[in-house]
Write a protein that holds these residues in place. Structure first.
Motif, mmCIF file in Angstrom:
data_model
loop_
_atom_site.group_PDB
_atom_site.id
_atom_site.type_symbol
_atom_site.label_atom_id
_atom_site.label_comp_id
_atom_site.label_asym_id
_atom_site.label_seq_id
_atom_site.Cartn_x
_atom_site.Cartn_y
_atom_site.Cartn_z
ATOM 1 N N GLY A 17 0.817 -1.209 0.000
ATOM 2 C CA GLY A 17 0.000 0.000 0.000
ATOM 3 C C GLY A 17 0.851 1.260 0.000
ATOM 4 O O GLY A 17 0.537 2.231 -0.707
ATOM 5 N N CYS A 18 1.925 1.263 0.767
ATOM 6 C CA CYS A 18 2.841 2.420 0.788
ATOM 7 C C CYS A 18 3.515 2.602 -0.557
ATOM 8 O O CYS A 18 3.685 3.731 -1.029
ATOM 9 C CB CYS A 18 3.881 2.251 1.889
ATOM 10 S SG CYS A 18 3.213 2.470 3.539
ATOM 11 N N LEU A 19 3.911 1.494 -1.187
ATOM 12 C CA LEU A 19 4.534 1.584 -2.508
ATOM 13 C C LEU A 19 3.555 2.100 -3.564
ATOM 14 O O LEU A 19 3.952 2.805 -4.494
ATOM 15 C CB LEU A 19 5.082 0.227 -2.933
ATOM 16 C CG LEU A 19 6.358 -0.229 -2.254
ATOM 17 C CD1 LEU A 19 6.711 -1.651 -2.683
ATOM 18 C CD2 LEU A 19 7.500 0.716 -2.580
ATOM 19 N N LEU A 20 2.290 1.775 -3.420
ATOM 20 C CA LEU A 20 1.301 2.232 -4.394
ATOM 21 C C LEU A 20 0.899 3.692 -4.183
ATOM 22 O O LEU A 20 0.544 4.378 -5.139
ATOM 23 C CB LEU A 20 0.058 1.333 -4.338
ATOM 24 C CG LEU A 20 0.253 -0.080 -4.872
ATOM 25 C CD1 LEU A 20 -0.987 -0.916 -4.610
ATOM 26 C CD2 LEU A 20 0.574 -0.056 -6.346
ATOM 27 N N LEU A 25 1.491 10.541 -4.096
ATOM 28 C CA LEU A 25 1.933 11.641 -3.244
ATOM 29 C C LEU A 25 2.996 12.481 -3.939
ATOM 30 O O LEU A 25 3.024 13.707 -3.776
ATOM 31 C CB LEU A 25 2.476 11.106 -1.918
ATOM 32 C CG LEU A 25 1.429 10.581 -0.949
ATOM 33 C CD1 LEU A 25 2.102 9.909 0.238
ATOM 34 C CD2 LEU A 25 0.532 11.694 -0.480
ATOM 35 N N TRP A 26 3.875 11.848 -4.725
ATOM 36 C CA TRP A 26 4.896 12.595 -5.438
ATOM 37 C C TRP A 26 4.256 13.473 -6.509
ATOM 38 O O TRP A 26 4.634 14.627 -6.684
ATOM 39 C CB TRP A 26 5.920 11.643 -6.054
ATOM 40 C CG TRP A 26 7.032 12.373 -6.719
ATOM 41 C CD1 TRP A 26 7.263 12.459 -8.057
ATOM 42 C CD2 TRP A 26 8.051 13.134 -6.091
ATOM 43 N NE1 TRP A 26 8.367 13.223 -8.305
ATOM 44 C CE2 TRP A 26 8.876 13.660 -7.103
ATOM 45 C CE3 TRP A 26 8.349 13.435 -4.763
ATOM 46 C CZ2 TRP A 26 9.968 14.457 -6.839
ATOM 47 C CZ3 TRP A 26 9.449 14.234 -4.505
ATOM 48 C CH2 TRP A 26 10.244 14.730 -5.523
ATOM 49 N N MET A 46 6.853 12.229 4.399
ATOM 50 C CA MET A 46 5.885 11.157 4.116
ATOM 51 C C MET A 46 6.519 9.781 4.300
ATOM 52 O O MET A 46 5.879 8.861 4.817
ATOM 53 C CB MET A 46 5.327 11.303 2.701
ATOM 54 C CG MET A 46 4.332 12.421 2.533
ATOM 55 S SD MET A 46 2.799 12.104 3.429
ATOM 56 C CE MET A 46 2.840 13.342 4.675
ATOM 57 N N ALA A 47 7.769 9.637 3.892
ATOM 58 C CA ALA A 47 8.463 8.361 4.088
ATOM 59 C C ALA A 47 8.613 8.058 5.573
ATOM 60 O O ALA A 47 8.364 6.929 6.012
ATOM 61 C CB ALA A 47 9.823 8.397 3.406
ATOM 62 N N ALA A 48 9.013 9.056 6.352
ATOM 63 C CA ALA A 48 9.152 8.849 7.798
ATOM 64 C C ALA A 48 7.795 8.595 8.439
ATOM 65 O O ALA A 48 7.668 7.768 9.341
ATOM 66 C CB ALA A 48 9.823 10.058 8.442
ATOM 67 N N PHE A 49 6.775 9.286 7.961
ATOM 68 C CA PHE A 49 5.431 9.144 8.531
ATOM 69 C C PHE A 49 4.874 7.739 8.292
ATOM 70 O O PHE A 49 4.375 7.102 9.209
ATOM 71 C CB PHE A 49 4.500 10.202 7.919
ATOM 72 C CG PHE A 49 3.106 10.178 8.461
ATOM 73 C CD1 PHE A 49 2.819 10.743 9.690
ATOM 74 C CD2 PHE A 49 2.076 9.607 7.737
ATOM 75 C CE1 PHE A 49 1.535 10.738 10.189
ATOM 76 C CE2 PHE A 49 0.791 9.589 8.222
ATOM 77 C CZ PHE A 49 0.521 10.157 9.453
ATOM 78 N N PHE A 50 4.982 7.265 7.061
ATOM 79 C CA PHE A 50 4.363 5.980 6.729
ATOM 80 C C PHE A 50 5.219 4.770 7.057
ATOM 81 O O PHE A 50 4.687 3.688 7.306
ATOM 82 C CB PHE A 50 4.006 5.934 5.240
ATOM 83 C CG PHE A 50 2.790 6.730 4.889
ATOM 84 C CD1 PHE A 50 1.565 6.447 5.459
ATOM 85 C CD2 PHE A 50 2.869 7.773 3.993
ATOM 86 C CE1 PHE A 50 0.450 7.174 5.144
ATOM 87 C CE2 PHE A 50 1.758 8.514 3.674
ATOM 88 C CZ PHE A 50 0.538 8.219 4.251
#
Length: 113
Positions: A17-20, A25-26, A46-50
């Protein structure tokens, strides 16, 4: 009660889900944030958040996304620290990513010269 296999498949589904959601987001950040350094900070946030994991419960070894644990801790705190138990690792990961990005940019400019 969940088994270890259930938790592993949950982590796999969350990672997918994060990869999708990352390309979406970008794209969103490219439309809203025109300045490149701000876009990079947004992506790091966003990377740190997720992607920051912490132990869901202090007495168990299973991990969960820190933002989910922080949300549950804000609604019904289980410890005195409450949401800070999850927010502090997210902040540390974000600051570490920012420092690594700065080192990478400086090293890249040094190598070019």
């Amino acid at each position: 009660m969940y088994t270890v296999e259930n938790y592993v498949w949950g982590l796999v589904a969350y990672s997918l889900g994060c990869l999708l959601i990352a390309p979406l987001l970008w794209r969103f950040s490219r439309v809203v944030l025109r300045w490149m350094p701000l876009r990079i900070l947004f992506a790091l946030f966003m990377a740190a958040f997720f992607l920051t994991p912490i132990k869901a419960y202090e007495d168990m070894d299973f991990i969960a996304p820190a933002w989910v644990v922080a949300g549950f801790e804000m609604v019904q705190p289980t410890t005195v620290e409450g949401p800070f138990r999850a927010l502090m690792p997210m902040m540390a990961v974000f600051l570490g990513l920012v420092l690594l990005t700065i080192v990478f940019v400086v090293a890249r400019r040094f190598v070019r010269r």
